[in-house]
Design a protein around this motif. Structure first.
Motif, mmCIF file in Angstrom:
data_model
loop_
_atom_site.group_PDB
_atom_site.id
_atom_site.type_symbol
_atom_site.label_atom_id
_atom_site.label_comp_id
_atom_site.label_asym_id
_atom_site.label_seq_id
_atom_site.Cartn_x
_atom_site.Cartn_y
_atom_site.Cartn_z
ATOM 1 N N SER A 1 0.812 -1.214 0.000
ATOM 2 C CA SER A 1 0.000 0.000 0.000
ATOM 3 C C SER A 1 0.849 1.269 0.000
ATOM 4 O O SER A 1 0.320 2.355 -0.261
ATOM 5 C CB SER A 1 -0.924 0.005 1.217
ATOM 6 O OG SER A 1 -0.187 0.198 2.419
ATOM 7 N N LEU B 1 2.601 7.589 1.813
ATOM 8 C CA LEU B 1 1.160 7.658 2.080
ATOM 9 C C LEU B 1 0.379 8.275 0.928
ATOM 10 O O LEU B 1 -0.774 8.674 1.109
ATOM 11 C CB LEU B 1 0.922 8.467 3.369
ATOM 12 C CG LEU B 1 1.540 7.892 4.647
ATOM 13 C CD1 LEU B 1 1.275 8.820 5.820
ATOM 14 C CD2 LEU B 1 0.992 6.490 4.936
ATOM 15 N N ASN C 1 -0.981 6.945 -1.725
ATOM 16 C CA ASN C 1 -2.198 6.213 -2.069
ATOM 17 C C ASN C 1 -3.339 6.550 -1.110
ATOM 18 O O ASN C 1 -4.494 6.716 -1.531
ATOM 19 C CB ASN C 1 -1.936 4.707 -2.045
ATOM 20 C CG ASN C 1 -1.045 4.264 -3.184
ATOM 21 O OD1 ASN C 1 -1.024 4.878 -4.248
ATOM 22 N ND2 ASN C 1 -0.291 3.193 -2.969
ATOM 23 N N TYR C 2 -3.025 6.645 0.180
ATOM 24 C CA TYR C 2 -4.052 6.969 1.169
ATOM 25 C C TYR C 2 -4.570 8.393 0.955
ATOM 26 O O TYR C 2 -5.777 8.648 1.045
ATOM 27 C CB TYR C 2 -3.481 6.817 2.580
ATOM 28 C CG TYR C 2 -3.102 5.398 2.929
ATOM 29 C CD1 TYR C 2 -4.020 4.531 3.492
ATOM 30 C CD2 TYR C 2 -1.813 4.916 2.698
ATOM 31 C CE1 TYR C 2 -3.680 3.228 3.825
ATOM 32 C CE2 TYR C 2 -1.463 3.617 3.014
ATOM 33 C CZ TYR C 2 -2.401 2.782 3.584
ATOM 34 O OH TYR C 2 -2.068 1.490 3.904
ATOM 35 N N TRP C 3 -3.652 9.320 0.696
ATOM 36 C CA TRP C 3 -4.037 10.706 0.489
ATOM 37 C C TRP C 3 -4.912 10.855 -0.752
ATOM 38 O O TRP C 3 -5.915 11.590 -0.733
ATOM 39 C CB TRP C 3 -2.786 11.575 0.383
ATOM 40 C CG TRP C 3 -3.070 13.022 0.092
ATOM 41 C CD1 TRP C 3 -2.769 13.713 -1.030
ATOM 42 C CD2 TRP C 3 -3.724 13.948 0.962
ATOM 43 N NE1 TRP C 3 -3.183 15.015 -0.929
ATOM 44 C CE2 TRP C 3 -3.777 15.191 0.284
ATOM 45 C CE3 TRP C 3 -4.274 13.847 2.246
ATOM 46 C CZ2 TRP C 3 -4.352 16.325 0.850
ATOM 47 C CZ3 TRP C 3 -4.857 14.970 2.803
ATOM 48 C CH2 TRP C 3 -4.897 16.189 2.115
ATOM 49 N N ALA D 1 -4.235 -0.066 -0.114
ATOM 50 C CA ALA D 1 -4.542 1.087 0.726
ATOM 51 C C ALA D 1 -6.021 1.100 1.099
ATOM 52 O O ALA D 1 -6.387 1.411 2.247
ATOM 53 C CB ALA D 1 -4.157 2.376 0.003
ATOM 54 N N LEU E 1 -7.535 1.007 4.907
ATOM 55 C CA LEU E 1 -8.484 2.021 5.364
ATOM 56 C C LEU E 1 -9.757 1.367 5.890
ATOM 57 O O LEU E 1 -10.302 1.776 6.925
ATOM 58 C CB LEU E 1 -8.812 2.991 4.227
ATOM 59 C CG LEU E 1 -7.776 4.072 3.934
ATOM 60 C CD1 LEU E 1 -8.195 4.889 2.715
ATOM 61 C CD2 LEU E 1 -7.590 4.998 5.136
#
Length: 292
Positions: A33, A53, A55-57, A266, A270
């Motif tokens: 991820s 991060l 991908n998360y953002w 990711a 989440l």
């Protein structure tokens, strides 16, 4: 040989299996991820890049993710109370001394749980078909207009919720039935002697004694319903107008349709964070008011 070492030797095979087939894949998915692992990286590992991060953002800025999250919360918020209510009500009926043929009804009501989700979802898809579905045929016999159950954004998710409740309530029913049978009958006898009515017995004896069972059922059901995938995949393919796209369905499309495996990982973490947070909230609320 001391006892702790003996215990670890007996545990070693199980720990090895858990480590190889659970812990390592989870760590690998977490690492994935944090990368841009996609179709190009599958072709050549040198195309793989560490993106942190990112991908998360990007997911938090993606409208489809929030839409899928809203659909999932809608499914959980409506489906979980309906499932628990149906399970508890059925368990109370089966636990009644007036009930007959209890083993038969337990088997019949539990049968949907052990049937294949995909096979039953296909049957429901035909039952709720707009043109030749049995449900709309019944509505026509009553003089009502047919409903586009799976093609109307307002009806698609309620139809999936109805299917999920029917498919899964039998599992919780068995758990509730075991909890009801564990309540000492002397409590009900004393309550009847004191003149307590059936509703008061249910409110002051059944529910308090079922609280640990209720908490376990709620946690298991919430965690399971957050992982909505098979129902929309078979019945609506995420439509109409993405009204039944769940977080897990979004993860599937990112990972296995568009081959953005880093983004899909990711999404998975989440979703894990959301399930963990909701579970902790439920456990905290269940302890509120409990004796110290």
């Amino acid at each position: 040989m001391n006892r702790p070492r003996t215990a670890w030797l007996f545990l070693a095979p199980a720990l090895l299996v858990l480590g190889v087939f659970f812990v390592l894949p989870v760590i690998a998915a977490l690492a994935l991820s944090l990368t841009d692992y996609d179709l190009y990286a599958l072709a050549n590992i040198h195309n793989l890049r560490f993106v942190g991060l990112h991908n998360y953002w990007m997911l938090l800025q993606r409208p489809l993710f929030w839409s899928a999250l809203g659909n999932t919360f809608y499914f959980v918020a409506v489906g979980v109370p309906l499932s628990i209510g149906a399970s508890l009500g059925t368990a109370l009926l089966l636990n009644s001394p007036l009930a007959r043929m209890k083993p038969f009804y337990r088997t019949v009501l539990f049968a949907p749980v052990v049937t294949t989700v995909v096979a039953v979802a296909v049957i429901w898809r035909y039952l709720f078909n707009t043109k030749y579905g049995l449900v709309n045929y019944g509505l026509a016999e009553l003089g009502l207009h047919p409903v586009d159950w799976l093609g109307d954004p307002h009806w698609a998710m309620p139809t999936i919720i109805a299917f999920a409740v029917w498919k899964n309530f039998g599992y919780n029913m068995i758990i509730f039935l075991a909890g009801l049978q564990a309540i000492p009958p002397e409590l009900y006898e004393a309550a009847r002697i004191d003149g307590a009515t059936a509703p008061r017995q249910f409110w002051h004896i059944t529910l308090p004694m079922l609280k640990p069972t209720m908490v376990m059922v709620m946690v298991l059901t919430v965690a399971g319903y957050f992982q909505l995938f098979a129902e929309p995949y078979v019945m609506t393919e995420g439509g109409p107008l993405q009204s039944t796209v769940s977080v897990l369905y979004l993860m599937y499309e990112d990972g296995f349709k568009w081959w953005n495996l880093g983004v899909a990982s990711a999404v998975a973490f989440l979703l894990f964070g959301i399930i963990f947070a909701v579970t902790m909230l439920l456990l905290r609320l269940s302890r509120r008011g409990a004796p110290a």
